[in-house]
Enzyme design. Structure first.
Site, mmCIF file in Angstrom:
data_model
loop_
_atom_site.group_PDB
_atom_site.id
_atom_site.type_symbol
_atom_site.label_atom_id
_atom_site.label_comp_id
_atom_site.label_asym_id
_atom_site.label_seq_id
_atom_site.Cartn_x
_atom_site.Cartn_y
_atom_site.Cartn_z
ATOM 1 C CG ASP A 14 -3.222 3.846 4.218
ATOM 2 O OD1 ASP A 14 -4.242 3.691 4.899
ATOM 3 O OD2 ASP A 14 -2.988 3.187 3.177
ATOM 4 C CE LYS A 70 -8.905 -3.026 3.870
ATOM 5 N NZ LYS A 70 -7.739 -2.293 3.445
ATOM 6 C CD1 TRP A 90 -2.169 -2.156 1.940
ATOM 7 C CD2 TRP A 90 -2.907 -1.352 -0.019
ATOM 8 N NE1 TRP A 90 -3.162 -2.988 1.472
ATOM 9 C CE2 TRP A 90 -3.629 -2.528 0.289
ATOM 10 C CE3 TRP A 90 -3.199 -0.678 -1.208
ATOM 11 C CZ2 TRP A 90 -4.632 -3.043 -0.548
ATOM 12 C CZ3 TRP A 90 -4.182 -1.190 -2.039
ATOM 13 C CH2 TRP A 90 -4.892 -2.356 -1.710
HETATM 14 C C1 LIG Z 1 -7.179 -1.942 2.062
HETATM 15 C C2 LIG Z 1 -6.125 -0.916 2.132
HETATM 16 C C3 LIG Z 1 -5.974 0.068 1.134
HETATM 17 C C4 LIG Z 1 -6.815 0.110 -0.107
HETATM 18 O O1 LIG Z 1 -8.101 0.469 0.195
HETATM 19 P P1 LIG Z 1 -9.205 0.708 -0.946
HETATM 20 O O2 LIG Z 1 -10.302 1.336 -0.151
HETATM 21 O O3 LIG Z 1 -9.541 -0.640 -1.483
HETATM 22 O O4 LIG Z 1 -8.634 1.601 -1.965
HETATM 23 C C5 LIG Z 1 -4.997 1.029 1.320
HETATM 24 N N1 LIG Z 1 -4.205 1.017 2.395
HETATM 25 C C6 LIG Z 1 -4.318 0.094 3.363
HETATM 26 C C7 LIG Z 1 -3.407 0.146 4.547
HETATM 27 C C8 LIG Z 1 -5.277 -0.901 3.263
HETATM 28 O O5 LIG Z 1 -5.383 -1.826 4.233
#
Ligand SMILES: *Cc1c(COP(=O)(O)O)cnc(C)c1O
Length: 360
Positions: free
Chosen positions: A172, A196, A102
């Site tokens: 993030d 999540k 990511w």
């Molecule tokens: C799942 C995830 C993403 C991507 O998320 P989307 O909403 O599918 O774009 C980005 N960063 C992290 C840390 C993730 O767990």
């Protein structure tokens, strides 16, 4: 009805109480005669939902008043472009720590817009640790530094927020959102996809320091300009209304449990149970350096691909689903987000004990 324990990395489990409340309110939300799915996002009744969600989030995360909370669409991945468009606006430099896919994707996207630099990486060991950095590692004229706080695929987490000197830090937090207290004031911006730990898919929450807004590049698409969304209280266009409503119910659930300190305690108890088992097992082992272990995502392997496949198949049959690891790590991964009850982790550990005996 029998519900499984879902160990998926996302979308993932939601608290049963939340699902039941949503079901009870499905046809008639608080006497409005409508489902939240059917409501105008500009109605009074909806306004109290979105404002209520923001107020609860601010309370639970202790978000300082000089930060804006934005409810956006497009997933976390859309922020990979929105962040450089909004913030690569001085030296056009941004420094990244690459702790997994990511972070790497965010880095690749930022390279399209300016001078993005990887200042550290743990790719050499399949991202099984968090690289150590010092303030001097970051270019002090960079517009921002970027990290992924919890690495969903690899199961690592920052236990300490890295010192970037005077460079504003962006993180993030998709897979550790609301899992424990976080000092928002240490960041210029934190953001995460909701699917999540916060709500179903479709919502991305951005928490951003107000004084950083208003300098987006001229070419920034209106929908990616944080200032536009901030000025319109996340109602510039139709927001993901129903997902924000579920988010509010999840926030109420966390508040009723006792807030983020309590959430952390519960998450630590679940993770400890699984890690203790892994550390004592002769068959299974964790794939991550102990000091960097995530509370949310726990990858593990047997070291034998056939046994791993057998484990995934048999655990699924036992109602423990989505334990297959990410293809880049192999083996298994148990995502044990907020809504995973401790009984689910207990059931997993008991299943692993049994599997270990049968396959010794
Ligand atoms: C799942 C995830 C993403 C991507 O998320 P989307 O909403 O599918 O774009 C980005 N960063 C992290 C840390 C993730 O767990």
């Amino acid at each position: 009805m029998s519900r499984v324990y879902n160990f998926s990395a996302g979308p993932s489990m939601l608290p049963e109480e939340v699902l039941k409340k949503a079901a009870a309110e499905m046809l008639d939300y608080e006497g409005s005669g409508q489902s939240v799915m059917e409501m105008s996002h500009r109605s009074k009744v909806y306004d109290s939902i979105i404002k209520g969600a923001e107020a609860l989030l601010r309370e639970l995360m202790n978000i300082p008043d000089n930060y804006k909370v934005l409810f956006l669409q497009g997933g976390a991945s859309t922020q990979f472009s929105a962040i450089p468009l909004n913030f690569m606006n001085g030296s056009n430099k941004a420094d990244f720590i690459i702790t997994g896919q990511w972070a790497k994707k965010a880095f690749s996207e930022a390279k399209k817009y300016g001078d993005a630099k990887a200042v550290a990486s743990s790719e050499d060991e399949t991202y099984s640790y968090i690289p150590k950095t010092k303030a001097e590692d970051f270019r002090q004229d960079a517009d921002y530094a970027y990290i992924c706080l919890n690495n969903t695929i690899y199961g690592t987490v920052y236990k300490e927020i890295p010192d970037t000197g005077k460079v504003p830090l962006i993180a993030d937090i998709s897979s550790c959102f609301l899992s424990e207290p976080l000092d928002v004031s240490k960041f210029a911006l934190v953001y995460g996809g909701a699917q999540k730990n916060v709500a179903p898919a479709g919502l991305t929450i951005v928490i951003v320091r107000e004084d950083l807004l208003g300098n987006a590049r001229d070419i920034t698409p209106t929908m990616l300009d944080y200032k536009i969304h901030a000025d319109n209280a996340s109602l510039y266009n139709t927001p993901p209304c129903y997902t924000i409503y579920i988010c509010k119910l999840v926030l109420e659930w966390i508040k009723n449990l006792g807030g983020l300190e309590k959430m952390k305690e519960l998450n630590e108890a679940k993770a400890k149970m699984l890690y203790d088992f892994l550390d004592n097992s002769k068959l299974f082992k964790g794939t991550v350096r102990k000091e960097d272990r995530s509370l949310m995502n726990v990858p593990f392997v047997t070291g034998n691909d056939e046994l791993d496949a057998k484990f995934v198949k048999e655990s699924t049959e036992a109602g423990l689903v989505n334990l297959k690891g990410h293809r880049s790590v192999g083996g298994m991964r148990a995502s044990i987000y907020n809504a995973m009850p401790i009984e689910g982790v207990k059931a997993l550990v008991e299943f692993m004990e049994k599997f270990e005996k049968e396959n010794a």
